[in-house]
Design an enzyme around this catalytic site. Structure first.
Site, PDB file in Angstrom:
ATOM      1  N   SER A  52       0.845  -1.207   0.000  1.00 24.03           N
ATOM      2  CA  SER A  52       0.000   0.000   0.000  1.00 24.03           C
ATOM      3  C   SER A  52       0.874   1.249   0.000  1.00 24.03           C
ATOM      4  O   SER A  52       0.380   2.354  -0.236  1.00 24.03           O
ATOM      5  CB  SER A  52      -0.945   0.002   1.202  1.00 24.03           C
ATOM      6  OG  SER A  52      -0.249  -0.306   2.394  1.00 24.03           O
ATOM      7  N   GLU A 189      -9.095  -9.874   3.788  1.00 28.17           N
ATOM      8  CA  GLU A 189      -9.473  -8.486   3.494  1.00 28.17           C
ATOM      9  C   GLU A 189     -10.861  -8.399   2.874  1.00 28.17           C
ATOM     10  O   GLU A 189     -11.162  -9.079   1.885  1.00 28.17           O
ATOM     11  CB  GLU A 189      -8.425  -7.862   2.553  1.00 28.17           C
ATOM     12  CG  GLU A 189      -8.741  -6.421   2.199  1.00 28.17           C
ATOM     13  CD  GLU A 189      -7.564  -5.661   1.594  1.00 28.17           C
ATOM     14  OE1 GLU A 189      -6.419  -6.181   1.575  1.00 28.17           O
ATOM     15  OE2 GLU A 189      -7.805  -4.517   1.153  1.00 28.17           O
TER      16      GLU A 189
HETATM   17  O1  KIV Z   1      -0.438  -3.452   1.666  1.00 27.50           O
HETATM   18  C1  KIV Z   1      -1.167  -3.398   2.665  1.00 27.50           C
HETATM   19  O2  KIV Z   1      -1.269  -2.375   3.351  1.00 27.50           O
HETATM   20  C2  KIV Z   1      -1.946  -4.580   3.010  1.00 27.50           C
HETATM   21  C3  KIV Z   1      -2.957  -4.457   4.102  1.00 27.50           C
HETATM   22  C4  KIV Z   1      -4.141  -3.740   3.618  1.00 27.50           C
HETATM   23  C5  KIV Z   1      -3.300  -5.767   4.702  1.00 27.50           C
HETATM   24  O3  KIV Z   1      -1.768  -5.599   2.421  1.00 27.50           O
END
Ligand code: KIV
Length: 271
Positions: A52, A189
């Site tokens: 992310s 998720e």
């Molecule tokens: O990349 C991320 O932040 C994630 C979370 C949302 C679990 O995979």
């Protein structure tokens, strides 16, 4: 005595103990030294260096563009800050899918160059061989099922996953496969709370939810979302604990005024 308060260093073994004692696991993302230090000092159990970062740090509209080298940069910054939390790093898109040798080499590069403790991969049966190969090198693996953002172009949207029976059944099977293969935990998720509760009940490894309801073994959120740094992203599952974007904007506006009005720096702030 709570497992959480008793440990100086969180390991995958500690997380299993927490599940056994029904003590919830707290997990947040971090991508840089300063934020990771604050989160670790606050007592978080697991820090995820999530892909992310592609969205919240680099401004891309998906997690697909982030590279292995960029993940390594973020993860090594986090590792330098953290004393207690378990640090998990996402294998980015294109660094493991469909090629277990590539998966192993990407995972080894992350472990060697960052000092992190584990990696996370998205998918179920289709990545089984990659998971097995990475585990065979002694690298702990966290799974990720449900809404898997690296496959967003396959799904087409970010809506709740596994509402239909066939997809829910596949998700339960995949969770069992990840456990049998040797994953130490699985992230679920954006799936129905009832389905997540069933998986958490059936599996002995910890299930960490994001938009998966309360009846799982722990929760994870993206730090920029829960602090209110990001503004445009507001899914139902997100609880904002602060409105940091407004506070930062206010502080910056005051600074601008002080500079323009010759109020900053004053005599005490000068040499
Ligand atoms: O990349 C991320 O932040 C994630 C979370 C949302 C679990 O995979």
């Amino acid at each position: 005595m709570s497992v959480h308060l008793n440990v100086r260093k969180v390991t995958t073994h500690v997380l299993h103990e927490m599940k056994l004692k029904q003590e919830k696991i707290s997990m947040l993302t971090a991508y840089d030294y300063s934020m990771a230090k604050i989160i670790d000092q606050a007592g978080i159990d697991v820090i995820l260096v999530g892909d992310s970062a592609s969205n919240v740090m680099a401004g891309h509209d998906s997690t697909l563009p982030i590279t292995l080298d960029e993940m390594i940069y973020h993860a090594s910054s986090v590792v330098r800050a953290v004393k207690r939390a378990l640090i998990v790093v996402d294998l980015p898109f294109g660094s493991y899918q469909g090629n277990s040798k590539l998966a192993l080499s990407s995972a080894i590069q992350i472990m060697k160059e960052t000092g992190a403790h584990a990696i996370k991969m998205e998918g179920g049966n289709e990545i089984r061989e990659s998971v097995e190969r990475v585990l065979s090198a002694g690298i702990p693996v966290m799974g990720h099922l449900g809404l898997t953002p690296q496959s967003i172009h396959k799904f087409g949207t970010y809506v709740v996953r596994a509402k239909k029976e066939a997809e829910a059944e596949k998700l339960v099977q995949d969770a069992h496969i990840l456990q049998e293969t040797g994953c130490f935990a699985v992230v679920l998720e954006k799936i129905p709370a009832k389905l997540a509760a069933k998986v958490a009940k059936e599996l002995f490894i910890p299930i960490i939810g994001i938009g998966a309801g309360p009846d799982v073994d722990g929760q994870v959120l993206v730090i920029h979302d829960m602090l209110g740094i990001t503004q445009e992203f507001s899914p139902r599952f997100l609880r904002r604990y602060h409105n940091l974007s407004a506070e930062i904007r206010g502080a910056v506006q005051t600074y601008i005024q002080d500079v323009k009005n010759l109020d900053f720096p004053n005599e005490k702030e000068s040499y």
